[in-house]
Write an enzyme that holds these catalytic residues in place. Structure first.
Site, PDB file in Angstrom:
ATOM      1  N   SER A  75      59.431  39.002  59.369  1.00 39.88           N
ATOM      2  CA  SER A  75      59.243  39.567  58.037  1.00 39.88           C
ATOM      3  C   SER A  75      57.796  39.349  57.570  1.00 39.88           C
ATOM      4  O   SER A  75      56.869  39.859  58.187  1.00 39.88           O
ATOM      5  CB  SER A  75      60.259  38.958  57.069  1.00 39.88           C
ATOM      6  OG  SER A  75      60.318  39.697  55.873  1.00 39.88           O
ATOM      7  N   LYS A 127      62.603  47.609  32.625  1.00 37.78           N
ATOM      8  CA  LYS A 127      62.058  46.250  32.575  1.00 37.78           C
ATOM      9  C   LYS A 127      62.976  45.282  33.307  1.00 37.78           C
ATOM     10  O   LYS A 127      62.529  44.325  33.943  1.00 37.78           O
ATOM     11  CB  LYS A 127      61.864  45.803  31.121  1.00 37.78           C
ATOM     12  CG  LYS A 127      61.341  44.387  30.961  1.00 37.78           C
ATOM     13  CD  LYS A 127      59.968  44.248  31.605  1.00 37.78           C
ATOM     14  CE  LYS A 127      59.428  42.827  31.437  1.00 37.78           C
ATOM     15  NZ  LYS A 127      58.131  42.665  32.122  1.00 37.78           N
TER      16      LYS A 127
END
Length: 238
Positions: A75, A127
């Protein structure tokens, strides 16, 4: 020049890495080489993205960069490794995991059963997409997945830029491979341990090898205080 990076989920060593790169670039010449001995299972994208950018400074300076993976570069770890001119790995090193994952628990039903209401107020439609305490919506889940796909696309573009001969779509599935398979997929360039690589350079290329490590020197007062506290704890006085 030999540097080490042992990665955790936050890529905490990135500050030290930056200082080590600074030191190398201050003295290195074009014919020199940097070997990064990397061990990392990955972590946060911003931390590992910054670590990869620090390594890119070495290549931009025209200095050959080799990344050695003895155990794992997955990763974010592979995001760093991909910057190198050459990636070497041991035969059973874990490599790849070019994907993005995120998870969080949601205890809204538990709280509701206990009579606890959770209010979430935001300014800006997205948000907050998913929440641990409030009730999640399908729209929020879709937006969250969209954000993950954006990060994955950027990840793939990063790998493809630095390793253009790699078939990125075939390896960007989130899977990982061991060294021999990783070599056949062009995720790494050569199977050899970092120790063997350094020994070969020392014996056959007449190289001078310098280990570069940045450490913050602790003050004497802090060291004395820590020693005193340890003494008190050992003797049951605290």
């Amino acid at each position: 020049f030999v540097i080490h990076f042992s990665g955790d989920i936050k890529a905490s060593e990135v500050k030290s890495l930056a200082k080590e790169v600074d030191s190398i670039l201050a003295v290195a010449e074009k014919q020199d080489e940097v070997l990064l001995r990397l061990e990392s299972p990955g972590g946060v994208v911003n931390g590992y993205g910054l670590a990869a950018a620090q390594l890119a400074r070495i290549k931009e300076a025209g200095i050959h960069l080799v990344v050695s993976v003895d155990q794992v570069a997955a990763s974010g770890g592979y995001m760093m490794a991909s910057v190198a001119d050459q990636i070497i790995a041991s035969p059973f090193a874990i490599v790849g995991s070019i994907g993005v994952v995120a998870q969080l628990p949601n205890i809204n039903r538990f709280l509701s059963d206990k009579g606890v209401d959770v209010e979430l107020h935001t300014a800006g439609k997205y948000k907050r997409t998913l929440t641990m305490l409030g009730k999640n919506t399908e729209e929020g889940r879709e937006k969250f997945q969209e954000e993950l796909e954006v990060i994955h696309r950027l990840f793939k573009e990063h790998i493809a830029f630095y390793r253009p001969t790699l078939d990125i779509e075939s390896v960007a599935t989130g899977e990982y491979w061991y060294g021999k398979s990783a070599l056949s997929l062009n995720l790494v360039d050569h199977l050899i341990t970092g120790d063997a690589y350094l020994l070969d350079k020392y014996k056959t290329h007449d190289y001078q090898i310098f280990s570069v490590e940045y450490k913050v020197k602790k003050s004497k007062i802090a060291s004395l205080y820590r020693s005193a506290m340890q003494y008190l704890v050992r003797n049951g006085l605290s």
